[in-house]
Scaffold this motif. Structure first.
Motif, PDB file in Angstrom:
ATOM      1  N   PRO B  19      11.370  -5.264   0.374  1.00 23.45           N
ATOM      2  CA  PRO B  19      12.251  -4.113   0.562  1.00 23.45           C
ATOM      3  C   PRO B  19      11.573  -2.990   1.335  1.00 23.45           C
ATOM      4  O   PRO B  19      12.243  -2.197   1.993  1.00 23.45           O
ATOM      5  CB  PRO B  19      12.594  -3.656  -0.862  1.00 23.45           C
ATOM      6  N   LEU B  20      10.251  -2.892   1.271  1.00 20.92           N
ATOM      7  CA  LEU B  20       9.563  -1.873   2.069  1.00 20.92           C
ATOM      8  C   LEU B  20       9.851  -2.079   3.550  1.00 20.92           C
ATOM      9  O   LEU B  20      10.074  -1.131   4.297  1.00 20.92           O
ATOM     10  CB  LEU B  20       8.052  -1.969   1.805  1.00 20.92           C
ATOM     11  N   LYS B  22      12.379  -4.210   4.865  1.00 21.64           N
ATOM     12  CA  LYS B  22      13.789  -4.332   5.232  1.00 21.64           C
ATOM     13  C   LYS B  22      14.572  -3.073   4.942  1.00 21.64           C
ATOM     14  O   LYS B  22      15.644  -2.848   5.477  1.00 21.64           O
ATOM     15  CB  LYS B  22      14.420  -5.504   4.451  1.00 21.64           C
ATOM     16  N   GLY B  23      14.036  -2.256   4.087  1.00 16.27           N
ATOM     17  CA  GLY B  23      14.751  -1.035   3.719  1.00 16.27           C
ATOM     18  C   GLY B  23      15.464  -1.219   2.394  1.00 16.27           C
ATOM     19  O   GLY B  23      15.722  -2.335   1.951  1.00 16.27           O
ATOM     20  N   GLY B  24      15.756  -0.085   1.786  1.00 14.98           N
ATOM     21  CA  GLY B  24      16.432  -0.160   0.497  1.00 14.98           C
ATOM     22  C   GLY B  24      15.480   0.193  -0.622  1.00 14.98           C
ATOM     23  O   GLY B  24      14.396   0.746  -0.416  1.00 14.98           O
ATOM     24  N   GLU B  25      15.875  -0.137  -1.833  1.00 11.74           N
ATOM     25  CA  GLU B  25      15.096   0.269  -2.995  1.00 11.74           C
ATOM     26  C   GLU B  25      13.811  -0.537  -3.079  1.00 11.74           C
ATOM     27  O   GLU B  25      13.823  -1.760  -3.198  1.00 11.74           O
ATOM     28  CB  GLU B  25      15.938   0.056  -4.255  1.00 11.74           C
ATOM     29  N   THR B  26      12.725   0.185  -3.025  1.00 18.05           N
ATOM     30  CA  THR B  26      11.391  -0.427  -3.049  1.00 18.05           C
ATOM     31  C   THR B  26      10.731  -0.052  -4.359  1.00 18.05           C
ATOM     32  O   THR B  26      10.525   1.124  -4.653  1.00 18.05           O
ATOM     33  CB  THR B  26      10.545   0.095  -1.884  1.00 18.05           C
ATOM     34  N   LYS B  27      10.391  -1.080  -5.108  1.00 16.38           N
ATOM     35  CA  LYS B  27       9.890  -0.815  -6.455  1.00 16.38           C
ATOM     36  C   LYS B  27       8.376  -0.895  -6.442  1.00 16.38           C
ATOM     37  O   LYS B  27       7.794  -1.888  -6.011  1.00 16.38           O
ATOM     38  CB  LYS B  27      10.472  -1.883  -7.385  1.00 16.38           C
ATOM     39  N   ARG B 137       5.612   1.885   7.447  1.00 16.78           N
ATOM     40  CA  ARG B 137       6.703   1.846   6.458  1.00 16.78           C
ATOM     41  C   ARG B 137       6.243   2.463   5.148  1.00 16.78           C
ATOM     42  O   ARG B 137       7.033   3.102   4.445  1.00 16.78           O
ATOM     43  CB  ARG B 137       7.151   0.412   6.232  1.00 16.78           C
ATOM     44  N   ASP B 140       6.587   6.014   5.601  1.00 23.26           N
ATOM     45  CA  ASP B 140       8.007   6.402   5.651  1.00 23.26           C
ATOM     46  C   ASP B 140       8.687   6.263   4.282  1.00 23.26           C
ATOM     47  O   ASP B 140       9.839   6.700   4.115  1.00 23.26           O
ATOM     48  CB  ASP B 140       8.765   5.511   6.652  1.00 23.26           C
ATOM     49  N   LEU B 141       8.000   5.669   3.332  1.00 19.63           N
ATOM     50  CA  LEU B 141       8.598   5.452   2.002  1.00 19.63           C
ATOM     51  C   LEU B 141       8.986   6.802   1.417  1.00 19.63           C
ATOM     52  O   LEU B 141       8.210   7.752   1.409  1.00 19.63           O
ATOM     53  CB  LEU B 141       7.567   4.748   1.122  1.00 19.63           C
ATOM     54  N   THR B 142      10.201   6.876   0.971  1.00 22.82           N
ATOM     55  CA  THR B 142      10.762   8.158   0.518  1.00 22.82           C
ATOM     56  C   THR B 142      10.910   8.128  -0.996  1.00 22.82           C
ATOM     57  O   THR B 142      11.385   7.137  -1.564  1.00 22.82           O
ATOM     58  CB  THR B 142      12.139   8.361   1.168  1.00 22.82           C
ATOM     59  N   ARG B 143      10.536   9.184  -1.617  1.00 16.95           N
ATOM     60  CA  ARG B 143      10.747   9.329  -3.063  1.00 16.95           C
ATOM     61  C   ARG B 143      11.820  10.370  -3.280  1.00 16.95           C
ATOM     62  O   ARG B 143      11.783  11.457  -2.718  1.00 16.95           O
ATOM     63  CB  ARG B 143       9.458   9.778  -3.736  1.00 16.95           C
ATOM     64  N   GLU B 144      12.763   9.979  -4.084  1.00 15.91           N
ATOM     65  CA  GLU B 144      13.882  10.877  -4.382  1.00 15.91           C
ATOM     66  C   GLU B 144      13.636  11.496  -5.745  1.00 15.91           C
ATOM     67  O   GLU B 144      13.457  10.789  -6.741  1.00 15.91           O
ATOM     68  CB  GLU B 144      15.188  10.082  -4.373  1.00 15.91           C
TER      69      GLU B 144
END
Lengths: 497, 373
Positions: B19-20, B22-27, B137, B140-144
């Motif tokens: 997911p890192l 491809k995008g989306g939720e990365t755990k 990536r 670029d990983l975003t934390r909400e």
């Protein structure tokens, strides 16, 4: 007496020799030993016929050698240069009966042969006071120099030998001829009467001794393209000798050949001196060359000034003279030139259409076509050969064409032709028919074949849309479930044994 | 043990790496000890779909940069990059800053540093691109972060979905959601682990230096940028160099002068061989030339003369016009473009001063001398 040189051997007892790039034992000089002078001449002849003596002449020396027992031999020394050259020399020397050696100063060891491909080295040097010592596998001999024989002197002393007449050799296009003074004047007239291209000069030599009344004088002729019968006639005349040139400054008597290929030893002969080798062994040397004059200017012509006819003055007529000529087409055997157009009868348009389908893009792009009721005119500035149809036209003047294989008569200059065809403007003129009736096709009538021949193509519209391009989404972090002891359950590090 | 390692590898690949890219939720999964790199670096994916996603993601991530027929993964260097990055990201979890869990933080940081130390310079274009794809990536990983304020309490959820719901008929008084990228989060103060701010930022900068392409593209965030051997190797690949330059010009060149001028100064001071200097000079020259060609470029000439490192960066372009030989090939342009570049070079010369131009010219001449040999 000799030992074979080994591969990679670098130390030699023979002074001045070393292995070359091929590993062959080589000194700075090569020496060929001949038992007699005729063997030497045979070697020089064979070498000159196969190659060029000029390569060797620079450092070539011929010496007569004498042994302590007073026997004599002939030695030829050259610069060794390389084992390739020495191999050639050795091959020819063996044919001529010579022995080949190599070395640098005084000691020369036998050159390589099939028994020892890398050459030889001596076992022990001969300690004798001699000019030269030669080491062979069957003997070793010391020599003293008796005298040197210059190659030029040797060549001049050799007598040419007659070539058998049955060989059918043709005389060269240019010939020299020498003639005694008594017969020279007659030969002048003879050459002039038969229109042989020739020049003549009078050569003189100073008297050879005090007993001679005067020096030697000879006519000298330089003939070009003389017929064979004249050459044979001159050759048969007493007092006349014909010579064939072998270079710029050397010629040998016709029907004879010098033992040595003189053209391969051109550097021996001064370019400003003419050397004529006669069959009897005499060599005529002319330096400087006497001035030549064409034979036609030397022939005696009887002139009687008083008896010459008086001249008359022409008076023009008062009447004006007019002459009217029509241009006509006539066959010509000249090769076709500037074939850059063709005229295709309108009845052959179907053939043209089929051909246009088959033509490659490059040819099609260069064609320009004009269509009339009677014919189709096709132009290609690069040559119309790619369209083999119709009657080819040759461009005899800018934008003026006649059928190829025919020519306009009278043969007027292109500039005159342009003026003759009035009122053509920028159009193209095509002559045809026996009466050479010109047809003018306006420039505007010509256009690219694609514009003239092809029908319009109508396209059918269809719908299309671009593929959707998606950028990868940004990753959004989510932490895992919170653990009180985050390191529990992880793989442990293997302990070192 | 082997099975445990394989499960950990599959979980890491499926929940984090795929997911890192491809995008989306990365755990962020469990922290990874450094010693598992030996297994992970040569691991095999159990799930082919996960492998497919990872490979496609790697290609897509660097598609604008350069192409490579092979992007090796898993590969020890690239795996160490993503493992170290994962561990550093895990350290930003505020939930780790509590009793019992707090003691593990230095160990996890130690593992991250150990993984970073094990990363060697990339040897092929594919390796360099793979590392950059993963590291870019990661950055670029975003934390909400969600902050929910009720009348009684303020709930904070960092990097986790809110688990609290309002009790009807009351609703939350305030709901605020913010997003931060790891690019900022790893280097700035965040809301927990106060003592680890600096070590994490330092480790992040060290991690970035292990990917030469990322180092060049992240130039404004990396203190003390240097042109090392790995960076010179990457710049000597003309395809990569062009991709990097175009990416820099596309994102903006407002901040290139200081870090690249500083790096050039230190690079020249090390007196490297001439053949090492030419790629660096070519990079700086082509960057400035493309900047002139591209009207979107943001590096406007300043009204006051640049000083120090910016001065040296500005001096590279005018120095090329004064250097004969291979350097002239860098400015083989069509006539009108050449005039534009020359005009800009004259401007830069006035900004930088003769001393800086002289220094840049001496560097360029050393590169030309090596090229001539």
């Amino acid at each position: 007496m000799l030992e074979r040189a080994a591969l990679h051997q670098t130390r030699f007892r023979t002074p001045g020799v070393a292995p070359d790039s091929r590993g062959v034992t080589l000194g700075q000089q090569g020496v060929v030993l001949f038992p007699s002078i005729d063997r030497l001449v045979a070697f020089l002849r064979a070498y000159g016929n196969e190659g060029s003596l000029d390569d060797l002449i620079t450092h070539l020396k011929i010496r007569r050698l004498i042994t302590p027992l007073r026997t004599r031999e002939i030695m030829l020394s050259i610069a060794a240069e390389s084992s390739y050259r020495m191999d050639r020399v050795a091959g020819i020397a063996k044919l001529a009966g010579g022995l080949v050696f190599t070395g640098t100063a005084r000691h020369f060891v036998k050159y390589r042969d099939s028994a020892s491909p890398l050459g030889y080295d001596v076992l022990e040097l001969l300690d004798e006071a001699a000019d030269m010592v030669l080491y062979h596998d069957t003997f070793q001999q010391s020599y003293s120099f008796e005298r040197e024989i210059p190659l030029r002197d040797l060549i001049f002393k050799l007598t040419p030998y007659r070539i058998p007449s049955g060989e059918g050799r043709q005389a060269s296009s240019r010939l020299w001829a020498s003639a005694e003074v008594g017969v020279g004047a007659a030969i002048l007239t003879y050459l002039f009467r038969w229109q042989v291209t020739a020049r003549a000069a009078l050569a003189e030599w100073p008297p050879e001794s005090a007993f001679d009344d005067q020096g030697k004088r000879l006519y000298l002729f330089d003939m070009s393209e003389a017929p064979e019968r004249i050459v044979k006639l001159l050759d048969s005349l007493p007092g006349v000798h014909v010579f064939e040139p072998l270079g710029k400054s050397v010629a040998v008597e016709y029907g004879y050949e010098h033992p040595i290929a003189l053209d391969s030893a051109a550097s021996l002969f001064d370019e400003n001196t003419l050397h004529l080798f006669r069959g009897d062994g005499d060599v005529l040397q002319l330096n400087p060359l006497p001035p030549f004059a064409p034979v036609r200017s030397l022939v005696r012509t009887p002139i009687d000034v008083d008896a010459a006819a008086p001249t008359r003055t022409f008076q023009g007529s008062d009447q004006s003279l007019t002459l009217g000529l029509d241009l006509k087409l006539a066959p010509t055997s000249d090769p076709w030139r500037n074939v850059t157009a063709t005229v295709i009868p309108i009845a052959e348009r179907e053939w043209l259409a089929r051909l246009l389908y088959a033509l490659p893009p490059a040819t099609l792009a260069s064609l320009r076509m004009g269509v009339s009721d009677e014919a189709i005119y096709v132009l290609d500035p690069g040559g119309i050969e790619g369209l083999p149809l119709g009657v080819f036209q040759s461009e005899v003047a800018p934008r003026i064409y006649v059928p190829s294989g025919l020519t306009l008569v009278p043969a007027v200059a292109p500039a005159v032709l342009e003026e003759l065809v009035r009122d053509r403007g920028t159009g193209y003129v095509f002559f045809s028919g026996e009466n050479a009736t010109p047809v003018v096709v306006p420039r505007e009538a010509f256009g690219p074949v694609s514009r003239r021949a092809l029908r319009n193509v109508s396209a059918r519209a269809i719908g299309a849309r671009a593929i959707d391009m998606e950028e990868p989404r940004l990753p959004l972090l989510r932490y895992d479930a919170a653990r009180r002891f985050p390191l529990w359950g992880l793989p442990k590090e293997p302990k070192e044994k | 043990m082997a099975r445990q390692l394989q499960e950990l590898f599959d979980e890491f690949a499926k929940d984090f790496v795929a997911p890192l890219l491809k995008g989306g939720e990365t755990k962020a999964v469990r922290v990874l000890p450094a010693h598992v790199l030996g297994t992970f670096g040569h691991g095999a994916f159990s799930d082919t779909e996960v492998e497919q996603q990872i490979r496609e993601g790697l290609s897509d991530a660097v598609a604008d940069l350069a192409s490579s027929s092979v992007m090796p993964f898993p590969e020890p260097g690239a795996m160490a990059v993503v493992m170290a990055g994962h561990n550093l990201i895990a350290l930003t979890d505020p939930k780790l800053d509590r009793r019992f869990a707090r003691g593990s933080l230095p160990k996890v940081l130690g593992w991250a540093n150990e993984l970073i130390d094990s990363i060697e310079a990339p040897t092929t274009r594919g390796e360099a691109l793979t590392r950059h794809a993963l590291l870019s990536r990661l950055l670029d990983l975003t934390r909400e972060d969600t902050i929910l304020r009720s009348w009684a309490y303020t709930y904070r959820f960092h990097g986790r979905a809110p688990t609290v719901k309002p009790v009807p008929p009351f609703d939350f008084l305030d709901k605020k959601t913010t997003r931060q990228t790891m690019r900022r989060l790893l280097r700035a103060h965040f809301d927990a682990n106060v003592e680890l701010y600096e070590p994490i930022a330092k480790a992040t900068n060290r991690l970035v230096t292990r990917s030469p392409i990322t180092l060049l593209l992240e130039h404004k965030d990396v203190p003390d940028l240097r042109f090392g051997e790995a960076v010179v190797s990457v710049l000597s690949d003309s395809g990569l160099r062009q991709g990097i330059i175009q990416s820099i010009v596309r994102t903006g060149t407002q901040h290139v002068a200081a870090p690249f001028g500083h790096a050039l100064r230190h690079f020249a001071a090390m007196d490297p061989p001439g053949e090492y200097i030419l790629p660096v000079v070519a990079f700086l020259a082509e960057l400035q030339i493309l900047e002139v060609m591209d009207d979107r470029a943001g590096h406007r000439p300043k009204d006051v003369p640049a000083i120090g490192d910016e001065e040296l960066f500005s001096a590279v372009l005018p120095a090329l016009f004064e250097t004969e030989g291979a350097a002239k090939e860098l400015i083989q342009l069509e006539k009108t473009d050449y005039e534009r570049v020359r005009a800009r070079a004259a401007q830069r010369k006035a900004e930088a001063g003769d001393d800086a131009v002289e220094m840049a010219r001496s560097i360029a001449e050393r590169a030309v001398a090596a090229a001539r040999v």
